[in-house]
Design a protein around this motif. Structure first.
Motif, PDB file in Angstrom:
ATOM      1  N   VAL A 192      18.375  29.807  69.160  1.00  0.00           N
ATOM      2  CA  VAL A 192      19.815  29.517  69.722  1.00  0.00           C
ATOM      3  C   VAL A 192      19.661  29.435  71.072  1.00  0.00           C
ATOM      4  N   SER A 193      20.490  28.496  71.656  1.00  0.00           N
ATOM      5  CA  SER A 193      20.659  28.075  73.329  1.00  0.00           C
ATOM      6  C   SER A 193      21.667  28.794  73.653  1.00  0.00           C
ATOM      7  N   LEU A 194      21.930  29.336  74.892  1.00  0.00           N
ATOM      8  CA  LEU A 194      23.042  29.943  75.508  1.00  0.00           C
ATOM      9  C   LEU A 194      24.284  28.693  75.893  1.00  0.00           C
ATOM     10  N   LYS A 195      23.756  27.634  75.884  1.00  0.00           N
ATOM     11  CA  LYS A 195      24.590  26.541  76.144  1.00  0.00           C
ATOM     12  C   LYS A 195      25.692  26.078  75.054  1.00  0.00           C
ATOM     13  N   GLU A 196      25.091  26.554  73.627  1.00  0.00           N
ATOM     14  CA  GLU A 196      25.996  26.280  72.331  1.00  0.00           C
ATOM     15  C   GLU A 196      26.561  27.477  71.944  1.00  0.00           C
ATOM     16  N   ILE A 197      26.550  28.534  72.519  1.00  0.00           N
ATOM     17  CA  ILE A 197      27.151  29.741  71.854  1.00  0.00           C
ATOM     18  C   ILE A 197      28.794  29.858  72.053  1.00  0.00           C
ATOM     19  N   ASP A 198      29.334  29.095  72.951  1.00  0.00           N
ATOM     20  CA  ASP A 198      30.638  29.030  73.081  1.00  0.00           C
ATOM     21  C   ASP A 198      31.442  28.212  71.995  1.00  0.00           C
ATOM     22  N   PHE A 199      30.577  27.471  71.431  1.00  0.00           N
ATOM     23  CA  PHE A 199      31.331  26.450  70.406  1.00  0.00           C
ATOM     24  C   PHE A 199      30.732  26.354  69.038  1.00  0.00           C
ATOM     25  N   LEU A 200      29.814  27.553  68.718  1.00  0.00           N
ATOM     26  CA  LEU A 200      29.373  27.441  67.417  1.00  0.00           C
ATOM     27  C   LEU A 200      30.434  27.922  66.474  1.00  0.00           C
ATOM     28  N   PRO A 201      30.238  27.393  65.248  1.00  0.00           N
ATOM     29  CA  PRO A 201      31.080  27.926  64.171  1.00  0.00           C
ATOM     30  C   PRO A 201      30.994  29.530  63.737  1.00  0.00           C
ATOM     31  N   TRP A 202      32.040  29.975  63.256  1.00  0.00           N
ATOM     32  CA  TRP A 202      32.116  31.533  63.132  1.00  0.00           C
ATOM     33  C   TRP A 202      30.882  31.837  62.328  1.00  0.00           C
ATOM     34  N   GLN A 203      30.489  31.119  61.306  1.00  0.00           N
ATOM     35  CA  GLN A 203      29.403  31.519  60.464  1.00  0.00           C
ATOM     36  C   GLN A 203      28.245  31.849  61.308  1.00  0.00           C
ATOM     37  N   ASP A 204      27.947  30.884  62.108  1.00  0.00           N
ATOM     38  CA  ASP A 204      26.540  31.112  62.854  1.00  0.00           C
ATOM     39  C   ASP A 204      26.698  32.055  63.910  1.00  0.00           C
ATOM     40  N   ARG A 205      27.998  32.413  64.549  1.00  0.00           N
ATOM     41  CA  ARG A 205      28.083  33.451  65.222  1.00  0.00           C
ATOM     42  C   ARG A 205      27.771  34.922  64.648  1.00  0.00           C
ATOM     43  N   TYR A 206      28.481  34.987  63.347  1.00  0.00           N
ATOM     44  CA  TYR A 206      28.455  36.291  62.434  1.00  0.00           C
ATOM     45  C   TYR A 206      26.765  36.525  62.418  1.00  0.00           C
ATOM     46  N   LEU A 207      26.169  35.212  61.960  1.00  0.00           N
ATOM     47  CA  LEU A 207      24.585  35.679  61.616  1.00  0.00           C
ATOM     48  C   LEU A 207      23.873  36.077  62.964  1.00  0.00           C
ATOM     49  N   ILE A 208      24.263  35.567  64.211  1.00  0.00           N
ATOM     50  CA  ILE A 208      23.893  36.151  65.487  1.00  0.00           C
ATOM     51  C   ILE A 208      23.764  37.486  65.457  1.00  0.00           C
ATOM     52  N   GLU A 209      25.296  37.733  65.216  1.00  0.00           N
ATOM     53  CA  GLU A 209      25.754  39.248  65.386  1.00  0.00           C
ATOM     54  C   GLU A 209      24.969  40.126  64.534  1.00  0.00           C
ATOM     55  N   LEU A 210      24.597  39.779  63.239  1.00  0.00           N
ATOM     56  CA  LEU A 210      23.784  40.540  62.687  1.00  0.00           C
ATOM     57  C   LEU A 210      22.332  40.852  62.951  1.00  0.00           C
ATOM     58  N   GLN A 211      21.569  39.842  63.582  1.00  0.00           N
ATOM     59  CA  GLN A 211      20.330  39.641  64.009  1.00  0.00           C
ATOM     60  C   GLN A 211      20.412  40.792  65.197  1.00  0.00           C
ATOM     61  N   ILE A 212      21.249  40.706  66.258  1.00  0.00           N
ATOM     62  CA  ILE A 212      21.407  41.648  67.388  1.00  0.00           C
ATOM     63  C   ILE A 212      21.496  42.966  66.540  1.00  0.00           C
ATOM     64  N   ARG A 213      22.449  43.125  65.867  1.00  0.00           N
ATOM     65  CA  ARG A 213      22.652  44.526  65.394  1.00  0.00           C
ATOM     66  C   ARG A 213      21.357  45.217  64.635  1.00  0.00           C
ATOM     67  N   GLN A 214      20.652  44.561  64.087  1.00  0.00           N
ATOM     68  CA  GLN A 214      19.350  45.115  63.474  1.00  0.00           C
ATOM     69  C   GLN A 214      18.265  45.408  64.512  1.00  0.00           C
ATOM     70  N   ALA A 215      18.402  44.675  65.677  1.00  0.00           N
ATOM     71  CA  ALA A 215      17.221  44.900  66.873  1.00  0.00           C
ATOM     72  C   ALA A 215      17.834  45.944  67.860  1.00  0.00           C
ATOM     73  N   GLU A 216      19.208  45.859  67.965  1.00  0.00           N
ATOM     74  CA  GLU A 216      19.662  46.822  69.070  1.00  0.00           C
ATOM     75  C   GLU A 216      19.742  48.272  68.577  1.00  0.00           C
ATOM     76  N   PRO A 217      19.403  49.284  69.101  1.00  0.00           N
ATOM     77  CA  PRO A 217      19.676  50.647  68.987  1.00  0.00           C
ATOM     78  C   PRO A 217      20.975  51.113  69.035  1.00  0.00           C
ATOM     79  N   GLY A 218      21.491  52.061  68.261  1.00  0.00           N
ATOM     80  CA  GLY A 218      23.017  52.393  68.238  1.00  0.00           C
ATOM     81  C   GLY A 218      23.452  52.266  66.982  1.00  0.00           C
ATOM     82  N   ASN A 219      24.615  52.909  66.603  1.00  0.00           N
ATOM     83  CA  ASN A 219      25.569  52.565  65.667  1.00  0.00           C
ATOM     84  C   ASN A 219      26.475  51.591  65.746  1.00  0.00           C
TER      85      ASN A 219
END
Length: 396
Positions: A192-219
């Motif tokens: 994923v490129s930072l240049k495209e994050i502003d206008f990615l469709p909501w489905q792609d952003r949801y998948l990105i959030e899930l990936q970061i949630r699995q890698a980042e510590p904390g609840n």
């Protein structure tokens, strides 16, 4: 005798030139009326794909009403002929009216104020979402909308000529984390490129959030938040002012000194070397501003005031396919307005065709087959008779 005379006069009247001329004018008027209706009122539209099955078959043709009276009476479940910004057209069904709230689940269940149903083949909503369809005069706040509604509002503002920009930030609960963390995620096996994050469709952003949630510590949940800004007006590039004579003199002296320094003999004394070094330092100090590259402008310099309050000017409609999979509609393109409507589907031509033309064609086909079946035995008997005569002649 009087009856015969009336009949003769009627025949004479029918065959007269005036009667033929009036009949020609009548046919011309009817033809012109049909032509005007075809151009301004009715239009045949061919369904080129299977997105509207089973109501409309692929490659079938249906009639659309283009009159303003038809387009101002759009209601739930109507079939509408739409135009896209790219110039293409498509036929879609009204799923939600202005002011409606609809819910689409990840299982394909759809709930509207008018009905609930199972949408077969729906594959765009990977997460259950509730969507509000705005009407004219509504005031929406961008930070209060969910991800899907934000995408639709961005598309609405873009089609209405608004110059806007989006700034994304990454949050873990109430704590902001570095947005560069998005660059470590993947979508469809690509980085994923930072240049495209502003206008990615909501489905792609949801998948990105899930990936970061699995890698980042904390609840705490991971959320990509977006802010909306207006863009500043474009700056005009002015030609640089002409240099003065003093500037040109200084420039000439710099050039002369630099030439002298370049040709100094290396066998000079140390004093001369020191003098040359001092002169070179002075020349470079004078020439440095002229050679310095202009500073690059940061993206924030193009942003104007934040845009959070949005006033809707037109009624919006949520238009969908009947078939849910692989079909572009409001799920991908956002809201549609009256400016996108070309025509509304008319049912009576199809009813007339299905109830009169199709049965009449079937009866005609059966009649032709029956007549051909009656003629077939006679032809066979004639052929058999000719064959018998040929055999008898050969025997003789």
């Amino acid at each position: 005798m009087s009856r015969l005379s009336r009949k003769v006069k009627r025949l004479q009247r029918k065959n007269s030139q005036s009667h033929i001329f009036l009949l020609f004018l009548f046919l011309l008027f009817v033809g012109g009326l049909a032509f005007v209706a075809r151009i301004y009122a009715l239009a045949p539209v061919k369904i080129v794909d299977a997105s509207m099955t089973p109501k409309f078959k692929e490659q079938s043709t249906h009639w659309m009403c283009k009159l303003p009276q038809c387009l101002t009476q759009i209601k739930d479940q109507d079939i509408v002929w739409l135009s896209l910004k790219s110039g293409e057209t498509m036929v879609r069904r009204v799923l939600a009216m202005p002011g409606d709230s609809i819910e689409i689940t990840d299982k394909g269940r759809v709930r509207t104020p008018h009905r609930n149903f199972k949408w077969k083949g729906e594959d765009a909503f990977i997460q259950s979402q509730t969507i509000y369809v705005p009407k004219a005069g509504d005031t929406l706040y961008f930070d209060k909308l969910n991800d899907v509604e934000q995408d639709y509002i961005l598309a609405y503002l873009h089609t209405h000529g608004e110059k806007i920009a989006v700034k994304s930030t990454l949050w873990q609960g109430d704590r902001e984390i570095n947005i560069d963390r998005v660059g470590a995620t993947k979508i469809a096996n690509r980085q994923v490129s930072l240049k495209e994050i502003d206008f990615l469709p909501w489905q792609d952003r949801y998948l990105i959030e899930l990936q970061i949630r699995q890698a980042e510590p904390g609840n705490a949940p991971i959320k990509i938040k977006r802010e909306l800004f207006r863009l500043k007006p474009a700056k005009l590039e002015l030609t640089p002012p002409p240099t003065s004579s003093a500037d040109s003199t200084v420039g000439d002296s710099i050039k002369t000194d630099s030439i002298k320094v370049a040709h100094v003999d290396s066998n000079k004394t140390a004093k001369a070397d020191t003098t040359q070094k001092d002169t070179t330092k002075k020349d470079s100090a004078v020439a440095a501003p002229a050679k310095q590259a202009p500073a690059k402008e940061e993206p924030e310099q193009f942003l104007d005031e934040p845009l959070n309050k949005i006033v809707i000017e037109e009624d919006c409609y949520y238009m969908t396919c009947i078939k849910g999979s692989s079909c572009p509609d409001s799920r991908e393109l956002g809201y549609f307005t009256h400016n996108d409507f070309i025509g509304r589907y008319l049912e009576w031509p199809d009813r007339f065709q299905n109830r009169i033309i199709v049965p009449a064609k079937k009866i005609l086909d059966k009649s032709i087959e029956y007549i051909l079946s009656l003629l077939a035995p006679e032809e066979d008997s004639e052929e058999n008779t000719s064959e018998d005569e040929t055999k008898s002649d050969s025997t003789k």
